[in-house]
Design a protein around this motif. Sequence first.
Motif, PDB file in Angstrom:
ATOM      1  N   CYS A  18      34.771 106.738  88.703  1.00 13.82           N
ATOM      2  CA  CYS A  18      33.412 107.042  88.813  1.00 13.82           C
ATOM      3  C   CYS A  18      32.412 105.928  89.274  1.00 13.82           C
ATOM      4  O   CYS A  18      31.617 106.310  90.100  1.00 13.82           O
ATOM      5  CB  CYS A  18      32.769 107.053  87.319  1.00 13.82           C
ATOM      6  SG  CYS A  18      33.363 108.668  86.354  1.00 13.82           S
ATOM      7  N   ILE A  21      32.788 106.069  93.255  1.00 16.11           N
ATOM      8  CA  ILE A  21      32.051 107.400  93.544  1.00 16.11           C
ATOM      9  C   ILE A  21      30.660 107.200  93.676  1.00 16.11           C
ATOM     10  O   ILE A  21      29.754 107.353  94.493  1.00 16.11           O
ATOM     11  CB  ILE A  21      32.373 108.572  92.941  1.00 16.11           C
ATOM     12  CG1 ILE A  21      33.875 109.185  93.131  1.00 16.11           C
ATOM     13  CG2 ILE A  21      31.260 109.708  93.446  1.00 16.11           C
ATOM     14  CD1 ILE A  21      34.294 110.085  92.144  1.00 16.11           C
ATOM     15  N   ALA A  22      30.056 106.524  92.528  1.00 16.01           N
ATOM     16  CA  ALA A  22      28.778 105.826  92.525  1.00 16.01           C
ATOM     17  C   ALA A  22      28.117 104.886  93.600  1.00 16.01           C
ATOM     18  O   ALA A  22      27.064 104.917  94.085  1.00 16.01           O
ATOM     19  CB  ALA A  22      28.433 105.330  91.261  1.00 16.01           C
ATOM     20  N   ILE A  24      29.349 104.910  96.620  1.00 14.65           N
ATOM     21  CA  ILE A  24      29.039 105.879  97.929  1.00 14.65           C
ATOM     22  C   ILE A  24      27.775 106.394  97.707  1.00 14.65           C
ATOM     23  O   ILE A  24      27.035 106.495  98.857  1.00 14.65           O
ATOM     24  CB  ILE A  24      30.206 106.825  97.869  1.00 14.65           C
ATOM     25  CG1 ILE A  24      31.625 106.108  98.162  1.00 14.65           C
ATOM     26  CG2 ILE A  24      29.893 108.036  99.160  1.00 14.65           C
ATOM     27  CD1 ILE A  24      32.848 107.305  98.257  1.00 14.65           C
ATOM     28  N   PHE A  25      27.674 107.049  96.753  1.00 14.32           N
ATOM     29  CA  PHE A  25      26.097 107.587  96.495  1.00 14.32           C
ATOM     30  C   PHE A  25      25.071 106.615  96.817  1.00 14.32           C
ATOM     31  O   PHE A  25      24.020 106.790  97.523  1.00 14.32           O
ATOM     32  CB  PHE A  25      25.884 108.329  95.232  1.00 14.32           C
ATOM     33  CG  PHE A  25      26.493 109.933  95.366  1.00 14.32           C
ATOM     34  CD1 PHE A  25      26.323 110.998  96.252  1.00 14.32           C
ATOM     35  CD2 PHE A  25      27.744 110.179  94.534  1.00 14.32           C
ATOM     36  CE1 PHE A  25      26.914 111.901  96.105  1.00 14.32           C
ATOM     37  CE2 PHE A  25      28.299 111.399  94.325  1.00 14.32           C
ATOM     38  CZ  PHE A  25      27.901 112.533  95.418  1.00 14.32           C
ATOM     39  N   ALA A  26      25.148 105.475  96.290  1.00 16.26           N
ATOM     40  CA  ALA A  26      24.340 104.537  96.111  1.00 16.26           C
ATOM     41  C   ALA A  26      23.781 104.023  97.671  1.00 16.26           C
ATOM     42  O   ALA A  26      22.712 103.872  97.859  1.00 16.26           O
ATOM     43  CB  ALA A  26      24.677 103.294  95.252  1.00 16.26           C
ATOM     44  N   GLN A  28      24.469 105.663 100.268  1.00 15.30           N
ATOM     45  CA  GLN A  28      23.693 106.547 101.261  1.00 15.30           C
ATOM     46  C   GLN A  28      22.436 106.967 100.484  1.00 15.30           C
ATOM     47  O   GLN A  28      21.620 107.652 101.122  1.00 15.30           O
ATOM     48  CB  GLN A  28      24.614 108.101 100.889  1.00 15.30           C
ATOM     49  CG  GLN A  28      25.804 108.194 101.450  1.00 15.30           C
ATOM     50  CD  GLN A  28      26.599 109.140 101.226  1.00 15.30           C
ATOM     51  OE1 GLN A  28      26.514 110.004 100.228  1.00 15.30           O
ATOM     52  NE2 GLN A  28      27.743 109.343 101.925  1.00 15.30           N
ATOM     53  N   SER A  30      21.735 108.074  97.687  1.00 20.73           N
ATOM     54  CA  SER A  30      21.376 109.296  96.475  1.00 20.73           C
ATOM     55  C   SER A  30      21.420 108.548  95.068  1.00 20.73           C
ATOM     56  O   SER A  30      22.376 108.709  94.462  1.00 20.73           O
ATOM     57  CB  SER A  30      22.731 110.138  96.743  1.00 20.73           C
ATOM     58  OG  SER A  30      22.407 110.750  98.169  1.00 20.73           O
ATOM     59  N   MET A  33      22.476 110.805  91.846  1.00 23.66           N
ATOM     60  CA  MET A  33      23.890 111.038  91.829  1.00 23.66           C
ATOM     61  C   MET A  33      24.743 109.692  91.345  1.00 23.66           C
ATOM     62  O   MET A  33      25.555 109.807  90.583  1.00 23.66           O
ATOM     63  CB  MET A  33      24.440 111.648  93.097  1.00 23.66           C
ATOM     64  CG  MET A  33      23.901 113.023  93.232  1.00 23.66           C
ATOM     65  SD  MET A  33      24.520 114.216  91.996  1.00 23.66           S
ATOM     66  CE  MET A  33      26.303 114.170  92.169  1.00 23.66           C
ATOM     67  N   ALA A  34      24.128 108.638  91.832  1.00 23.69           N
ATOM     68  CA  ALA A  34      24.922 107.256  91.652  1.00 23.69           C
ATOM     69  C   ALA A  34      24.606 107.029  89.993  1.00 23.69           C
ATOM     70  O   ALA A  34      25.670 106.579  89.464  1.00 23.69           O
ATOM     71  CB  ALA A  34      23.991 106.159  92.448  1.00 23.69           C
ATOM     72  N   PHE A  37      26.999 109.212  88.016  1.00 20.05           N
ATOM     73  CA  PHE A  37      28.331 108.782  87.898  1.00 20.05           C
ATOM     74  C   PHE A  37      28.451 107.448  87.219  1.00 20.05           C
ATOM     75  O   PHE A  37      29.650 107.154  86.582  1.00 20.05           O
ATOM     76  CB  PHE A  37      28.976 108.771  89.348  1.00 20.05           C
ATOM     77  CG  PHE A  37      29.579 109.888  89.982  1.00 20.05           C
ATOM     78  CD1 PHE A  37      30.637 110.557  89.753  1.00 20.05           C
ATOM     79  CD2 PHE A  37      28.718 110.820  90.664  1.00 20.05           C
ATOM     80  CE1 PHE A  37      31.351 111.605  89.834  1.00 20.05           C
ATOM     81  CE2 PHE A  37      29.120 112.112  91.191  1.00 20.05           C
ATOM     82  CZ  PHE A  37      30.602 112.531  90.966  1.00 20.05           C
TER      83      PHE A  37
END
Length: 254
Positions: A18, A21-22, A24-26, A28, A30, A33-34, A37
Amino acid sequence: MSIKRHIPNLITLLNLLCGTIAVIFAVQGSLIMAAIFVAGGIFFDFFDGLAARSLKVSSDIGLQLDSLADVVTSGVVPGIVMYQLLDNALPGNSGVENTGWEVNPGWWDWNFNTLALTGLLISLASAYRLAKFNVDDRQTDSFIGVPTPANALLVLSFPLILTYQPDSFLTGLILNEWFLIAITLLSCYLLNAEIKLFALKFKNWGFADNKVRYFFLLLCLVLILVFQFVAVPLIILSYVILSVVFPKKEEKVH
């Protein structure tokens, strides 16, 4: 060889998954979503220890793995989120969207405000706090300094407030660069401060021994119902205040 001894570590790895993945979103931008996760990672972080105690399979490897996962989920991610908030708050923010390697051909192109890197101090302070936790035998039934998951929830609450509870005062405050820098420095201090904070671990269900915990849980429920995401900073503040106001009473429990 029983498979049950691997169950807590598998849960810890779900925390790490988790967290990655967070990240990656952070990166970007996002941040919602961060936050989702990170919340998932903290959920698994709670249950890996519970599983280890229930199955009686606690191990030194599990302890180290838990801290490594927390460094990512509750350390790296909030640091990146704070960087993103600062980059948006500071004058002349980049606003650059990375769409591929060809966008930045130079190897030393800075498409962000250097002062925004201040947010990454949270990641450094979190890593240091987790390293101390692993060698500090005083933190078996309580915490010395704010736990990294609590600090992560504090930082991740800001983009949630901006998105779901837009308010001119709150938006202006959260997107003020000096407020964000102050929160960053305060977080770094509280993560490693010699302040004893009670843990939500019940040795029994008696009210006399756990009245501060029961009051805190009730307060959390009321704050969430009334303030929603704004409740998160208030809950963290209440947690610290209650721990400081009632230190001797909490010590009798341990």
